[in-house]
Write a protein that holds these residues in place. Sequence first.
Motif, mmCIF file in Angstrom:
data_model
loop_
_atom_site.group_PDB
_atom_site.id
_atom_site.type_symbol
_atom_site.label_atom_id
_atom_site.label_comp_id
_atom_site.label_asym_id
_atom_site.label_seq_id
_atom_site.Cartn_x
_atom_site.Cartn_y
_atom_site.Cartn_z
ATOM 1 N N THR A 11 -9.252 -7.860 -12.419
ATOM 2 C CA THR A 11 -8.414 -8.353 -11.326
ATOM 3 C C THR A 11 -7.927 -7.180 -10.490
ATOM 4 O O THR A 11 -7.346 -6.221 -11.022
ATOM 5 C CB THR A 11 -7.201 -9.133 -11.863
ATOM 6 N N ILE A 12 -8.175 -7.231 -9.205
ATOM 7 C CA ILE A 12 -7.729 -6.168 -8.296
ATOM 8 C C ILE A 12 -6.262 -6.433 -7.953
ATOM 9 O O ILE A 12 -5.928 -7.454 -7.344
ATOM 10 C CB ILE A 12 -8.587 -6.132 -7.024
ATOM 11 N N ASP A 13 -5.411 -5.526 -8.333
ATOM 12 C CA ASP A 13 -3.966 -5.710 -8.177
ATOM 13 C C ASP A 13 -3.522 -5.248 -6.788
ATOM 14 O O ASP A 13 -3.106 -4.109 -6.593
ATOM 15 C CB ASP A 13 -3.222 -4.923 -9.267
ATOM 16 N N GLY A 14 -3.607 -6.160 -5.835
ATOM 17 C CA GLY A 14 -3.214 -5.828 -4.473
ATOM 18 C C GLY A 14 -1.742 -5.504 -4.348
ATOM 19 O O GLY A 14 -1.350 -4.662 -3.528
ATOM 20 N N SER A 15 -0.922 -6.149 -5.143
ATOM 21 C CA SER A 15 0.522 -5.890 -5.081
ATOM 22 C C SER A 15 0.832 -4.442 -5.444
ATOM 23 O O SER A 15 1.649 -3.779 -4.790
ATOM 24 C CB SER A 15 1.267 -6.837 -6.030
ATOM 25 N N SER A 16 0.182 -3.927 -6.490
ATOM 26 C CA SER A 16 0.409 -2.550 -6.915
ATOM 27 C C SER A 16 -0.082 -1.553 -5.864
ATOM 28 O O SER A 16 0.601 -0.566 -5.551
ATOM 29 C CB SER A 16 -0.299 -2.299 -8.246
ATOM 30 N N VAL A 151 -8.264 -5.080 3.379
ATOM 31 C CA VAL A 151 -9.457 -5.294 2.550
ATOM 32 C C VAL A 151 -10.163 -3.968 2.288
ATOM 33 O O VAL A 151 -10.551 -3.666 1.151
ATOM 34 C CB VAL A 151 -10.412 -6.303 3.228
ATOM 35 N N ILE A 152 -10.326 -3.156 3.332
ATOM 36 C CA ILE A 152 -10.975 -1.849 3.169
ATOM 37 C C ILE A 152 -10.176 -0.964 2.218
ATOM 38 O O ILE A 152 -10.732 -0.290 1.338
ATOM 39 C CB ILE A 152 -11.130 -1.154 4.538
ATOM 40 N N GLU A 158 -10.166 0.801 -5.360
ATOM 41 C CA GLU A 158 -10.943 0.472 -6.553
ATOM 42 C C GLU A 158 -12.132 1.408 -6.745
ATOM 43 O O GLU A 158 -12.884 1.274 -7.724
ATOM 44 C CB GLU A 158 -11.446 -0.970 -6.465
ATOM 45 N N GLY A 159 -12.318 2.335 -5.816
ATOM 46 C CA GLY A 159 -13.438 3.263 -5.931
ATOM 47 C C GLY A 159 -14.782 2.628 -5.673
ATOM 48 O O GLY A 159 -15.819 3.106 -6.173
ATOM 49 N N GLY A 258 -17.558 -9.085 -11.132
ATOM 50 C CA GLY A 258 -17.134 -7.839 -11.747
ATOM 51 C C GLY A 258 -15.668 -7.553 -11.456
ATOM 52 O O GLY A 258 -14.914 -7.147 -12.333
ATOM 53 N N ARG A 259 -15.266 -7.788 -10.193
ATOM 54 C CA ARG A 259 -13.883 -7.640 -9.757
ATOM 55 C C ARG A 259 -13.549 -8.803 -8.840
ATOM 56 O O ARG A 259 -14.412 -9.296 -8.113
ATOM 57 C CB ARG A 259 -13.670 -6.328 -8.995
ATOM 58 N N ILE A 260 -12.276 -9.171 -8.798
ATOM 59 C CA ILE A 260 -11.855 -10.259 -7.926
ATOM 60 C C ILE A 260 -10.383 -10.066 -7.559
ATOM 61 O O ILE A 260 -9.599 -9.548 -8.362
ATOM 62 C CB ILE A 260 -12.067 -11.641 -8.603
#
Length: 295
Positions: A11-16, A151-152, A158-159, A258-260
């Motif tokens: 999970t991509i933690d956008g908040s962090s 988004v970018i 996330e590398g 793989g990631r979301i």
Amino acid sequence: MTGTFVGVTRTIDGSSIARRIRAEVAERVAEAAAVRRVPGLATLLVGDDPASAVYVAAKRRAVREAGMRDVHRHLPEHSTEYEVASVIDELAGRSDVSGILLQLPLPPQLDAAALIDRIPVTKDVDGLTTASLGRLARGERGLRPCTPSGVIELLDAEGIELKGACVAVVGWGELVGRPLTHLLLRRGATVSVAHEFTADLAAVTRPADIVVVATGVRGLVGPEHVRPGATVIDVGIHRTPHGLAGDVRAAELDGIAGRITPVPGGVGPMTIAMLLVNTLRAAEWGAEAAPVPVC
């Protein structure tokens, strides 16, 4: 066709990520304050749409938390185009206002495109004026739309390498799909775009390393659209009786993607973070041609 299990979906933690960006902005604002150049964001709300009021309140709170100057104008629902344009012109002429944000949507009697284009390109922190979008298309320096920029930033955090990556952008809207396509192309990605007339959505998205969905259609994308291991960015947000949901059926992609990005907590927080970044950039770029203040 459905996906194949690939293990644990990250999970991509956008908040962090957004908190980190906002903290960095606050540090730079504090440095600017030391030389009396505090950035200021002016928000303009027309009417009493509840959702718009909530969004503007969140943006203003973030501005204050970053140490920026908060300037706000609230006009009645029945305001004329002349009245709104006059406020935009007044804000455009203020030296203490680095950026101007006209909250959308506007009441039906108003021409949103014409009013947005009254915002000077140097203060267009939403990146939506014709001049800003032209600069984006030509690769010139300018302020970019906040959600696509977010988004970018998520992908970078996330590398995830964009140069040479195959990216499917689902949705060709003015706010996300179109500007994001330009940003991705500038980073060296190979971009395919799907829209409402795309006959076979899966044929566009299944080969992609990265799938970005911004359609406003709840649950449009599922495992049949995503190849195992791909990264999925869900820009959509919808209120349901069971809470917030996105354009992606995220639960069905667990173990496939793989990631979301989650909804909420993914792209949403990044939009406000990038608004602060744009406001700071507008102030810094504006100061480049300004005389050094006398202490």
